[in-house]
Design an enzyme around this catalytic site. Structure first.
Site, PDB file in Angstrom:
ATOM      1  N   GLY A 160       0.816  -1.200   0.000  1.00 58.21           N
ATOM      2  CA  GLY A 160       0.000   0.000   0.000  1.00 58.21           C
ATOM      3  C   GLY A 160       0.853   1.253   0.000  1.00 58.21           C
ATOM      4  CB  VAL A 161       0.177   4.629  -0.714  1.00 56.36           C
ATOM      5  CG1 VAL A 161      -1.270   4.852  -0.314  1.00 56.36           C
ATOM      6  CG2 VAL A 161       0.906   5.958  -0.804  1.00 56.36           C
ATOM      7  N   GLY A 162       1.925   5.036   1.988  1.00 59.60           N
ATOM      8  CA  GLY A 162       1.998   5.692   3.281  1.00 59.60           C
ATOM      9  C   GLY A 162       3.203   5.245   4.082  1.00 59.60           C
ATOM     10  CB  SER A 163       4.636   6.659   7.175  1.00 56.86           C
ATOM     11  OG  SER A 163       4.800   7.972   6.670  1.00 56.86           O
ATOM     12  CB  VAL A 164       2.225   1.942   8.235  1.00 54.47           C
ATOM     13  CG1 VAL A 164       2.187   0.457   8.608  1.00 54.47           C
ATOM     14  CG2 VAL A 164       2.006   2.788   9.483  1.00 54.47           C
ATOM     15  CD  GLU A 181      -2.699   4.209  -4.850  1.00 52.71           C
ATOM     16  OE1 GLU A 181      -3.748   4.732  -5.251  1.00 52.71           O
ATOM     17  OE2 GLU A 181      -2.401   4.145  -3.641  1.00 52.71           O
TER      18      GLU A 181
END
Length: 337
Positions: free
Chosen positions: A265-269, A290
Site C-alpha cells: 500500500g501507500v503511506g509511512s507504515v 499503487e
C-alpha cells in the site's frame, strides 16, 4: 524560453512551442480540465501556475480532474486564485481542503480506479483540455510520461485539445519505463492480459494524435514530493511479524520461497514494512503497488526484487534524489502503468 526542441521529436509540433502564459490563454471559463499527476509526481506545473495567475486578474473557474492528489503548483495555486468549480477524484492540499469544507469548491471523493472509466463513459461531460507532463514527445506524437501515469492516457484520448508540458528537470532515462494500456469499455471489454508484475502489454508512450496538441510548453519545475515518517520500532516490529508469517507459510508449503506477487500500500507504515523486508531472507520478489516509495528502493538495492509494477513514483524528497542518482539501475526493475 527553455530549449526543448531536442525532446520534441515531431517536427510539426516544434512550431507549437509556446510559453505557459500563452497556453493558459487557451483554457476558458467552465472548461473541464484533466491534468497529469498521481500524488505529487508527474503533475502539470507550469500551465496551472500561469492559469492561476491569469485567474487572479481575470476571475473565472474550471473543473479540475486528476489521477489522484497533485502538487501545490496545481491544487494550491488554482484554489488560492478561486479558480476551481469542481474537483475530483482525490486531493490532499490544505488550501483545497478548506475550500471544499467551506463549499467554495464542489467535490466528489470517488474511488480512484473508477475515474478513468467514468470519464470515458462521459458521466462528467466532455473533457475540454488535457494538460500532461512529459519528458519527451515522440515522432508520431505519442507522449512519454514522467514519474507517474495515473489517468493521463484517458485524459489524452478523451480531451478535445491537449497541452503538453515538456519538463527538462525529468531525465530522459525515464523513456522506456512505462507500459501504457487502456482497456476497452463494456460491452467490448476483454480480460486484461496481465499475468505477472513484469508483463508488458501496452506501449511505452501515451498514444496521441498530433493534431489534438494545441501547445507545447517548456517547464523546469521539479516534482515536490512529501516526506515520509521515520521508520520507528513499531514499524520494525510489524516487518518482523510479517517475515515470520511468510516463513511459516513457506514451511507449511503454502508459499514458494520467493513468495507470491506482493502488493504494498501507500503511506509511512507500508513504506516501513516494505523496507523491513530488505533485511528478510526472501529473494526474487515481484511486487504490484499503487505508488513506489523509498522502501521499494531499499528492497531493490538489497537485490531482493526482480520487478515492481506501479503507477507513480512517490518517494520522499531524499528518495527522489536517490532515484534520479541511480535511475539506470532502478529502471531495470520498475514499470510504471
Amino acid at each position: 524560453m527553455i530549449d526543448i526542441k531536442d525532446r520534441v521529436k515531431n517536427a510539426a509540433l516544434q512550431g507549437k512551442i509556446v510559453t505557459a502564459y500563452e497556453a493558459a490563454q487557451m483554457i476558458n471559463h467552465n472548461d473541464k480540465v484533466g491534468i497529469s499527476g498521481f500524488t505529487p509526481s508527474g503533475y502539470a506545473k507550469a500551465v496551472p501556475l500561469a492559469l492561476a495567475e491569469r485567474m487572479e486578474k481575470e476571475p473565472f473557474k474550471i473543473d479540475l480532474w486528476t489521477g489522484a492528489s497533485v502538487g501545490d503548483e496545481a491544487d494550491g495555486a488554482l484554489t488560492r486564485a478561486h479558480g476551481i468549480n469542481r474537483r475530483f477524484p482525490y486531493q490532499t492540499n490544505g488550501d483545497t481542503r478548506k475550500a471544499l469544507n467551506s463549499g467554495d469548491i464542489k467535490y466528489v471523493d470517488m474511488h480512484l480506479s473508477t475515474m478513468a472509466q467514468n470519464v470515458r463513459y462521459g458521466f462528467f461531460g466532455d473533457l475540454d483540455v488535457a494538460i500532461v507532463e512529459v519528458c519527451q514527445i515522440n515522432e508520431d506524437g505519442s507522449l512519454v510520461p514522467t514519474t507517474s501515469v495515473g489517468n493521463s492516457p484517458t485524459f489524452v484520448s478523451q480531451a478535445k485539445k491537449v497541452i503538453v508540458e515538456v519538463n527538462v528537470s525529468q531525465p530522459l532515462s525515464l523513456v522506456g519505463m512505462h507500459d501504457i494500456y487502456e482497456p476497452l469499455d463494456p460491452p467490448h471489454r476483454k480480460p486484461i492480459p496481465l499475468e505477472t508484475p513484469g508483463d508488458r502489454i501496452g506501449t511505452e508512450a501515451i498514444p496521441c494524435d498530433p493534431s489534438k496538441i494545441v501547445a507545447v510548453v517548456p517547464c523546469d519545475v521539479p516534482d515536490t514530493t512529501r516526506p515520509l515518517a521515520p521508520i520507528d520500532d513499531d514499524a520494525k516490529a510489524m516487518s518482523q511479524h510479517l517475515i515470520k508469517f511468510f516463513e511459516q507459510e513457506i514451511a507449511e508449503g503454502r508459499l514458494p520461497k520467493n513468495l507470491l506477487p506482493l502488493q504494498s500500500g501507500v503511506g509511512s507504515v507500508a513504506n516501513a514494512v516494505i523496507s523491513g523486508l530488505a533485511k528478510g531472507p526472501f529473494t526474487e520478489l515481484s511486487i504490484y503497488t499503487e505508488v513506489i516509495q523509498d522502501g521499494m528502493f531499499d528492497l531493490i538495492d538489497a537485490g531482493k526484487v526482480t520487478v515492481c509494477s506501479g503507477t507513480a513514483l512517490s518517494p520522499s524528497p531524499d528518495g527522489l534524489k536517490r532515484f534520479y542518482a541511480n535511475i539506470d539501475e532502478y529502471r531495470k526493475k520498475i514499470i510504471l502503468r
